[in-house]
Design a protein around this motif. Sequence first.
Motif, PDB file in Angstrom:
ATOM      1  N   ARG A 270       0.832  -1.215   0.000  1.00 42.77           N
ATOM      2  CA  ARG A 270       0.000   0.000   0.000  1.00 42.77           C
ATOM      3  C   ARG A 270       0.860   1.256   0.000  1.00 42.77           C
ATOM      4  O   ARG A 270       1.783   1.384   0.790  1.00 42.77           O
ATOM      5  CB  ARG A 270      -0.899   0.023   1.237  1.00 42.77           C
ATOM      6  CG  ARG A 270      -2.057  -0.941   1.185  1.00 42.77           C
ATOM      7  CD  ARG A 270      -2.677  -1.131   2.551  1.00 42.77           C
ATOM      8  NE  ARG A 270      -3.224   0.089   3.115  1.00 42.77           N
ATOM      9  CZ  ARG A 270      -3.559   0.234   4.387  1.00 42.77           C
ATOM     10  NH1 ARG A 270      -3.392  -0.761   5.229  1.00 42.77           N
ATOM     11  NH2 ARG A 270      -4.045   1.374   4.831  1.00 42.77           N
ATOM     12  N   ARG A 271       0.544   2.184  -0.900  1.00 44.15           N
ATOM     13  CA  ARG A 271       1.218   3.488  -1.009  1.00 44.15           C
ATOM     14  C   ARG A 271       2.738   3.372  -1.121  1.00 44.15           C
ATOM     15  O   ARG A 271       3.473   4.264  -0.670  1.00 44.15           O
ATOM     16  CB  ARG A 271       0.882   4.375   0.192  1.00 44.15           C
ATOM     17  CG  ARG A 271      -0.595   4.536   0.422  1.00 44.15           C
ATOM     18  CD  ARG A 271      -0.997   5.980   0.491  1.00 44.15           C
ATOM     19  NE  ARG A 271      -2.388   6.106   0.868  1.00 44.15           N
ATOM     20  CZ  ARG A 271      -2.918   7.154   1.453  1.00 44.15           C
ATOM     21  NH1 ARG A 271      -2.150   8.182   1.744  1.00 44.15           N
ATOM     22  NH2 ARG A 271      -4.186   7.202   1.736  1.00 44.15           N
ATOM     23  N   MET A 277       5.657  -4.204   6.320  1.00 40.80           N
ATOM     24  CA  MET A 277       5.750  -3.088   7.276  1.00 40.80           C
ATOM     25  C   MET A 277       5.012  -3.403   8.592  1.00 40.80           C
ATOM     26  O   MET A 277       5.456  -3.019   9.669  1.00 40.80           O
ATOM     27  CB  MET A 277       5.212  -1.790   6.676  1.00 40.80           C
ATOM     28  CG  MET A 277       5.476  -0.585   7.578  1.00 40.80           C
ATOM     29  SD  MET A 277       5.330   0.989   6.771  1.00 40.80           S
ATOM     30  CE  MET A 277       3.560   1.189   6.739  1.00 40.80           C
ATOM     31  N   TYR A 278       3.888  -4.116   8.494  1.00 37.09           N
ATOM     32  CA  TYR A 278       3.150  -4.494   9.717  1.00 37.09           C
ATOM     33  C   TYR A 278       4.055  -5.307  10.644  1.00 37.09           C
ATOM     34  O   TYR A 278       4.181  -5.017  11.840  1.00 37.09           O
ATOM     35  CB  TYR A 278       1.911  -5.307   9.334  1.00 37.09           C
ATOM     36  CG  TYR A 278       1.122  -5.820  10.513  1.00 37.09           C
ATOM     37  CD1 TYR A 278       0.126  -5.037  11.091  1.00 37.09           C
ATOM     38  CD2 TYR A 278       1.362  -7.074  11.058  1.00 37.09           C
ATOM     39  CE1 TYR A 278      -0.605  -5.497  12.178  1.00 37.09           C
ATOM     40  CE2 TYR A 278       0.649  -7.541  12.145  1.00 37.09           C
ATOM     41  CZ  TYR A 278      -0.336  -6.745  12.698  1.00 37.09           C
ATOM     42  OH  TYR A 278      -1.050  -7.197  13.783  1.00 37.09           O
ATOM     43  N   THR A 279       4.713  -6.320  10.067  1.00 41.19           N
ATOM     44  CA  THR A 279       5.606  -7.176  10.862  1.00 41.19           C
ATOM     45  C   THR A 279       6.759  -6.373  11.420  1.00 41.19           C
ATOM     46  O   THR A 279       7.153  -6.551  12.580  1.00 41.19           O
ATOM     47  CB  THR A 279       6.171  -8.312   9.963  1.00 41.19           C
ATOM     48  OG1 THR A 279       5.120  -8.802   9.168  1.00 41.19           O
ATOM     49  CG2 THR A 279       6.773  -9.418  10.780  1.00 41.19           C
ATOM     50  N   THR A 312      -6.521   6.582   7.946  1.00 41.27           N
ATOM     51  CA  THR A 312      -6.505   5.312   7.209  1.00 41.27           C
ATOM     52  C   THR A 312      -5.195   5.102   6.451  1.00 41.27           C
ATOM     53  O   THR A 312      -5.034   4.104   5.759  1.00 41.27           O
ATOM     54  CB  THR A 312      -7.667   5.248   6.200  1.00 41.27           C
ATOM     55  OG1 THR A 312      -7.465   6.257   5.195  1.00 41.27           O
ATOM     56  CG2 THR A 312      -8.999   5.492   6.878  1.00 41.27           C
ATOM     57  N   HIS A 313      -4.267   6.051   6.568  1.00 45.67           N
ATOM     58  CA  HIS A 313      -2.948   5.888   5.943  1.00 45.67           C
ATOM     59  C   HIS A 313      -2.278   4.648   6.549  1.00 45.67           C
ATOM     60  O   HIS A 313      -2.489   4.350   7.730  1.00 45.67           O
ATOM     61  CB  HIS A 313      -2.105   7.147   6.202  1.00 45.67           C
ATOM     62  CG  HIS A 313      -0.795   7.157   5.491  1.00 45.67           C
ATOM     63  ND1 HIS A 313       0.299   6.482   5.977  1.00 45.67           N
ATOM     64  CD2 HIS A 313      -0.403   7.727   4.328  1.00 45.67           C
ATOM     65  CE1 HIS A 313       1.313   6.650   5.143  1.00 45.67           C
ATOM     66  NE2 HIS A 313       0.913   7.400   4.134  1.00 45.67           N
ATOM     67  N   PRO A 314      -1.476   3.896   5.771  1.00 47.50           N
ATOM     68  CA  PRO A 314      -0.906   2.642   6.294  1.00 47.50           C
ATOM     69  C   PRO A 314      -0.177   2.769   7.628  1.00 47.50           C
ATOM     70  O   PRO A 314      -0.260   1.859   8.468  1.00 47.50           O
ATOM     71  CB  PRO A 314       0.080   2.219   5.190  1.00 47.50           C
ATOM     72  CG  PRO A 314      -0.437   2.846   3.950  1.00 47.50           C
ATOM     73  CD  PRO A 314      -1.130   4.106   4.358  1.00 47.50           C
ATOM     74  N   LEU A 318      -1.773   0.577  10.562  1.00 49.63           N
ATOM     75  CA  LEU A 318      -1.083  -0.611  11.073  1.00 49.63           C
ATOM     76  C   LEU A 318      -0.700  -0.434  12.537  1.00 49.63           C
ATOM     77  O   LEU A 318      -0.776  -1.375  13.330  1.00 49.63           O
ATOM     78  CB  LEU A 318       0.165  -0.902  10.226  1.00 49.63           C
ATOM     79  CG  LEU A 318      -0.098  -1.249   8.747  1.00 49.63           C
ATOM     80  CD1 LEU A 318       1.206  -1.446   8.001  1.00 49.63           C
ATOM     81  CD2 LEU A 318      -0.968  -2.486   8.620  1.00 49.63           C
ATOM     82  N   THR A 319      -0.305   0.796  12.900  1.00 48.26           N
ATOM     83  CA  THR A 319       0.046   1.073  14.304  1.00 48.26           C
ATOM     84  C   THR A 319      -1.152   0.816  15.214  1.00 48.26           C
ATOM     85  O   THR A 319      -1.022   0.245  16.296  1.00 48.26           O
ATOM     86  CB  THR A 319       0.541   2.523  14.446  1.00 48.26           C
ATOM     87  OG1 THR A 319       1.762   2.668  13.723  1.00 48.26           O
ATOM     88  CG2 THR A 319       0.781   2.899  15.903  1.00 48.26           C
TER      89      THR A 319
END
Length: 458
Positions: A270-271, A277-279, A312-314, A318-319
């Motif tokens: 995304r973007r 990035m989540y991990t 809603t930005h990644p 995710l945070t």
Amino acid sequence: MLKEYKTIEEVAGPLMVVRNVENVTYNELGEIELPSGEVRNCRVLEVDGDKALVQLFESSAGINLASSKVRFKGKSIELPVSGDMLGRVFDGMGHPIDNGPEIIPVDTMDINGLPMNPAARNYPSEFIQTGVSAIDGLNTLVRGQKLPIFSGSGLPHAQLAAQIARQAKVLNADSNFAVVFAAVGITFEEANFFVNDFKETGAIERTVMFLNLANDPAIERIATPRMALTAAEYLAFKENMHVLVIITDITNYAEALREVSAARKEVPGRRGYPGYMYTDLATIYERAGRNLYSDGSITLIPILTMPEDDKTHPIPDLTGYITEGQIILSRELYRKNVMPPIDVLPSLSRLKDKGIGAGKTREDHANTMNQLFAAYARGKEAKELMTILGEAALTEIDLLYAKFAEQFEEKYVSQGFHTDRTIEETLNLGWELLSILPRSELKRIKDEYLDKYLPKKD
């Protein structure tokens, strides 16, 4: 003696490929010696057979493929740790930058840390007083929690971070409290603000600071939060301290992650951010917590600026999944000169119920918190109706709620960046504001608390 390789095959931006390598491992540190004798540091990002993809900490300018030498050190990035780190300022790679002596280490720790065994985690349950009413009274911070602050570009999150670092304390505990403050990708002006503020107020004495400036390499930006958490893990689990870690700005960290990912030609998510990035963020956030086998704890407040104020930005999205709530700063309140501009309604601390009540804050805390939320929400609705229909269209009780909402923002939320309120002062202020409304409207509070705490009207 370290083995030297003169087999650099390619240099592309911050990345370099070295061939014919032996026994080189992921994340291993290395150094490149230029023909001039200058030495630059690097880290292994990927190993494929006898080829190693290496990332440079400094510029790649001047590297000669034929005559530059590479040596691998057989270890990953480590931080020398000791109790003497308190009161000191380091750069993003853990080198002192406050003109003080080098740290004489008690130990050296891998900055990637060891994940805490879920079975060894202790549940967060103790109140941390930040001195900020909008947090303490309504979105309470609990020892061992991860509570991010979602800000926007130009909003005063730096001042709020400094205020929390200065004022935070665990009540009913000894003074074994420390702050680890990591500034990631900030300007020289911001770095100056933090250092001066901490020194002038004396907060530096119980603080370990890591400063990574905007002109430092991206790889250092990725290391800085891990440096801070490694220092925190030592203080918490070896020295048994209550450690509050504040990291600002996670957005700069994520941008560095995207830059490295693009240089590696990875498939973007995304973007344009990497799919992992989540991990990656979880490897930072999940290092906070309490351990059953230690009196110490790590409480984490990551601060991030939402690009275009978009929740809603990644990065904020995710945070929000990984952490236990969020404190949201409002541009509308900032324009009204409400400082700190904390928007209490969309803000949330998922663990607040665990850190309040008799023996922790005060018996009436939960009831007054719910009542303040409800009254402020209705007061904001009343003010919106007033804007559309005019004041004359509102009932007498709606006018009281509108007055409450205004007073709540002016007196409760707005306290400036240098006022340190105890939890008693915050709770008493809440009661003072609730006395604007008739007692019959205070339906979320037990009668015994109303009798005991509600100010008597003349």
